[in-house]
Design an enzyme around this catalytic site. Structure first.
Site, short mmCIF file in Angstrom:
data_model
loop_
_atom_site.label_atom_id
_atom_site.label_comp_id
_atom_site.label_asym_id
_atom_site.label_seq_id
_atom_site.Cartn_x
_atom_site.Cartn_y
_atom_site.Cartn_z
N ASP A 13 9.75 59.35 10.66
CA ASP A 13 8.86 59.48 9.50
C ASP A 13 7.47 58.63 9.48
OD1 ASP A 13 10.69 61.14 8.46
OD2 ASP A 13 11.77 59.33 7.75
N LYS A 16 4.43 61.95 12.25
CA LYS A 16 4.28 62.78 13.27
C LYS A 16 3.79 64.18 13.20
CE LYS A 16 8.71 62.10 14.32
NZ LYS A 16 8.91 61.08 13.34
N ALA A 39 15.14 66.75 11.28
CA ALA A 39 13.69 66.26 11.19
C ALA A 39 13.06 66.88 10.02
CB ALA A 39 12.86 66.75 12.55
N GLY A 40 12.04 66.06 9.39
CA GLY A 40 11.24 66.50 8.30
C GLY A 40 9.83 66.00 8.45
N HIS A 41 9.07 67.05 8.65
CA HIS A 41 7.70 66.67 9.09
C HIS A 41 6.62 66.98 7.96
CE1 HIS A 41 8.75 66.60 13.47
NE2 HIS A 41 9.38 65.67 12.89
N GLN A 223 12.28 62.61 15.29
CA GLN A 223 13.01 61.25 15.26
C GLN A 223 12.20 60.28 15.90
OE1 GLN A 223 15.51 63.96 16.14
NE2 GLN A 223 15.24 64.33 13.93
N ARG A 304 13.78 55.74 1.28
CA ARG A 304 13.74 55.29 2.54
C ARG A 304 13.79 53.80 2.40
NH1 ARG A 304 8.89 59.35 4.56
NH2 ARG A 304 9.86 60.75 4.82
N LEU A 331 -2.09 53.25 6.67
CA LEU A 331 -2.74 51.89 6.48
C LEU A 331 -3.13 51.56 4.86
CD1 LEU A 331 -3.73 49.18 7.91
CD2 LEU A 331 -6.33 50.60 7.96
P1 GDP Z 1 7.22 62.45 10.23
O1 GDP Z 1 8.68 62.62 10.26
O2 GDP Z 1 7.03 61.51 11.63
O3 GDP Z 1 6.26 63.71 10.57
O4 GDP Z 1 6.75 61.98 9.03
P2 GDP Z 1 7.07 62.54 7.50
O5 GDP Z 1 6.32 63.69 7.12
O6 GDP Z 1 8.61 62.31 7.23
O7 GDP Z 1 6.58 61.29 6.75
C1 GDP Z 1 5.32 60.76 6.58
C2 GDP Z 1 4.59 60.99 5.16
O8 GDP Z 1 3.58 60.31 5.13
C3 GDP Z 1 4.34 62.67 4.91
O9 GDP Z 1 4.56 62.67 3.49
C4 GDP Z 1 2.72 62.49 5.34
O10 GDP Z 1 2.20 63.55 4.23
C5 GDP Z 1 2.23 61.02 4.79
N1 GDP Z 1 1.41 60.57 5.72
C6 GDP Z 1 0.98 60.71 7.17
N2 GDP Z 1 -0.14 59.81 7.33
C7 GDP Z 1 -0.57 59.36 6.23
C8 GDP Z 1 -1.48 58.21 6.02
O11 GDP Z 1 -2.29 58.02 6.70
N3 GDP Z 1 -1.42 57.89 4.74
C9 GDP Z 1 -0.54 58.35 3.75
N4 GDP Z 1 -0.92 57.71 2.55
N5 GDP Z 1 0.09 59.29 3.88
C10 GDP Z 1 0.26 59.68 5.22
P1 IMO Z 2 11.70 62.56 11.54
O1 IMO Z 2 11.45 63.73 12.80
C1 IMO Z 2 14.16 59.56 9.85
C2 IMO Z 2 18.40 59.38 11.11
C3 IMO Z 2 19.47 59.67 9.84
C4 IMO Z 2 20.70 58.62 10.53
C5 IMO Z 2 20.58 58.74 11.88
C6 IMO Z 2 21.48 59.96 12.48
O2 IMO Z 2 11.46 63.27 10.34
O3 IMO Z 2 11.09 61.46 11.86
P2 IMO Z 2 21.48 62.62 12.33
O4 IMO Z 2 21.55 63.36 11.17
O5 IMO Z 2 20.32 62.81 13.16
O6 IMO Z 2 22.65 62.56 13.45
O7 IMO Z 2 21.64 61.00 11.83
O8 IMO Z 2 19.04 59.27 12.28
N1 IMO Z 2 17.23 60.44 11.25
C7 IMO Z 2 15.96 60.34 10.86
N2 IMO Z 2 15.44 59.33 10.24
N3 IMO Z 2 13.45 60.47 10.22
C8 IMO Z 2 14.25 61.52 10.88
O9 IMO Z 2 13.31 62.44 11.50
C9 IMO Z 2 15.58 61.47 11.16
N4 IMO Z 2 16.31 62.24 11.74
C10 IMO Z 2 17.46 61.91 11.98
O10 IMO Z 2 19.07 59.04 8.75
O11 IMO Z 2 20.39 57.44 10.03
MG MG Z 3 10.07 62.95 8.78
#
Ligand code: GDP
Ligand code: IMO
Ligand code: MG
Length: 427
Positions: A13, A16, A39-41, A223, A304, A331
């Site tokens: 998170d 990415k 994953a959740g992007h 991840q 989180r 930041l």
């Molecule tokens: P990922 O799993 O690595 O793709 O990240 P996630 O999408 O799960 O979580 C990152 C969160 O931060 C998302 O809601 C993005 O929209 C947000 N985000 C990404 N870059 C920035 C940033 O520079 N500033 C802020 N405030 N939010 C951001």
């Molecule tokens: P993104 O791509 C954050 C964590 C779960 C758990 C561990 C194992 O959005 O960054 P699993 O279901 O994969 O067997 O769970 O990994 N986890 C993540 N934490 N971001 C993720 O993906 C994750 N994918 C799995 O919370 O601790």
């Molecule tokens: Mg994510």
């Protein structure tokens, strides 16, 4: 620079999805190479929010071909729903390519994921419950069902019988659950075969040919480094190779094709699920980071866990991934703090560790050694150049860069596609 790998540097998170999306229209292929719908992007385009679980972030860029590589585990029902939801919002999903060698997640995997967590009790991992671990376990045990198997009913039945024989023993005798019938799964899978067929191909061949032709390919990790099954905080990890090496095995490209490794690093640290987290803040400080940063899981909605930036982890991520560039995200979330603590080393039972401790026990005993950096109060979301940032925010970026030992090329100041300061172009 045609082949670029994007990985998470911490526990996921980091942003990415946004970092991948930002590379934009010069990217010809965007390849997911591990993980699944754990994953959740989240990507924000013109104020519109998209949450992707299985589809590569490149799906949102017209002209870019999204690829699901062999290293991914696919819940076909989830994939088809995700494609439909995007198509309903006007996103073209017809370009998607899916590896015939990717493994399928079935309902028995998520059932086993959930019951085994329950049986672990206080030792649970805190998984997403999506069947990721059991699906990868089947792959390694050679009991997995692959996308290509969907197209040969005889083989599919044979393999399902083999897999279910073992699963049903486990479900009935150990977990006190009902047995699963082969025919039920077969009916479900036959529907998927028809729906997926147009997208399935030899993706390794396609991606290597693209690289031969000098096209730009982004390998988008899910991840992160500390969730990697080998290099993470085992056993509190996911079940795939989330570090840069996974890009090769998970997509069928050789290591010598990779030109650049970009690690996405949050300006503080978060973690979802169980496991050690030295800089975690349990009180109002953690709450402030969670609220300001919107730190709630994209996949499970779980809050989180939040804490300060950890330079030991940054250095470790640089080393195991061969990072060429860091993208420092969020930041803006630190704005308004008088001082920002940054962990520079660990104290483990009286001994200072500047690098990641060797054993799990030591990492569990690690307490952070902090350095206090001066904060800033100016709103930085409008910053687009380094000079737009207040002096203390600039100093924060430069100090972190020195600590992790690789250049920071992009600084995120908001969730929007354009809300970044670019110091060095990544492509
Ligand atoms: P990922 O799993 O690595 O793709 O990240 P996630 O999408 O799960 O979580 C990152 C969160 O931060 C998302 O809601 C993005 O929209 C947000 N985000 C990404 N870059 C920035 C940033 O520079 N500033 C802020 N405030 N939010 C951001
Ligand atoms: P993104 O791509 C954050 C964590 C779960 C758990 C561990 C194992 O959005 O960054 P699993 O279901 O994969 O067997 O769970 O990994 N986890 C993540 N934490 N971001 C993720 O993906 C994750 N994918 C799995 O919370 O601790
Ligand atoms: Mg994510």
């Amino acid at each position: 620079m045609p082949a670029i790998v994007i990985v998470g540097a911490q526990w996921g998170d980091e942003g990415k999805g946004k970092a991948t999306d930002q590379l934009g229209e010069s990217v010809d292929y965007c390849v997911r190479y591990q993980g699944g719908n754990n994953a959740g992007h989240t990507i924000v385009v013109d104020g519109e929010k998209y949450a992707l679980h299985l589809l590569p972030s490149g799906i949102l860029t017209p002209g870019c071909i999204p690829v699901i590589g062999n290293g991914v585990v696919i819940d076909a029902g989830v994939l088809l729903d995700e494609m439909k939801a995007l198509a309903d919002r006007g996103v073209d999903t017809s370009r998607l390519l899916i590896s015939a060698n990717a493994h399928l997640i079935s309902s028995y995997h998520s059932t086993i994921d959930k019951v085994s967590e329950r049986f672990l009790g206080k030792n649970k991992i805190g998984t997403t419950g999506r069947g990721i671990g059991p699906a990868y376990a089947d792959k390694i045990s050679r009991l997995g069902i692959r996308v290509g198997d969907l197209f040969d009913e005889k083989i599919l039945r044979q393999k399902l019988e083999g897999a279910l024989d073992q699963k049903n023993h486990l479900l009935v005798k150990v977990y006190n659950r009902r047995a699963i019938g082969v025919d039920d799964i077969l009916i479900e899978f036959k529907g998927y075969a028809e729906a997926l067929r147009p997208y399935v191909c030899d993706t390794s061949r396609v991606v290597n040919a693209a690289l031969d032709a000098g096209q730009t390919v982004v390998f988008e990790g899910a991840q992160a480094t500390l969730l990697d099954v080998d290099h993470g905080t085992y056993p509190f990890v996911t079940s795939s190779s989330a570090t840069a090496g996974g890009a090769c095995t998970g997509s069928g490209i050789p290591p010598n094709r990779i030109d650049r490794v970009v690690a996405v690093l949050k300006a503080y640290t978060t973690r979802v699920g169980e496991g050690p987290f030295p800089t975690e803040q349990h009180d109002a400080v953690g709450e402030r980071l969670r609220e300001t940063g919107g730190e709630f899981g994209t996949t499970t909605g779980r809050p989180r866990r939040c804490g300060w930036f950890d330079a030991v982890i940054g250095r470790y991520a640089a080393r195991v991934n061969g990072v060429t560039d860091f993208v420092l995200t969020k930041l803006d979330v630190l704005t308004g703090l008088e001082r920002v603590p940054v962990c520079v080393a660990y104290d483990v039972d009286g001994v200072r560790h500047d690098e990641m401790p060797m054993t799990q026990t030591d990492f569990h005993h690690a307490t952070p050694v902090y350095e206090q950096l001066p904060g800033w109060s100016e709103d930085i979301r409008g910053a687009r150049e380094l000079a737009d940032l207040p002096a203390n925010a600039r100093a924060y970026v430069r100090t972190l860069e020195d600590m992790v030992g690789r250049r920071i090329s992009v600084v995120g100041v908001g969730p929007g596609r354009d809300e970044s300061v670019v110091l060095h172009d990544l492509l």
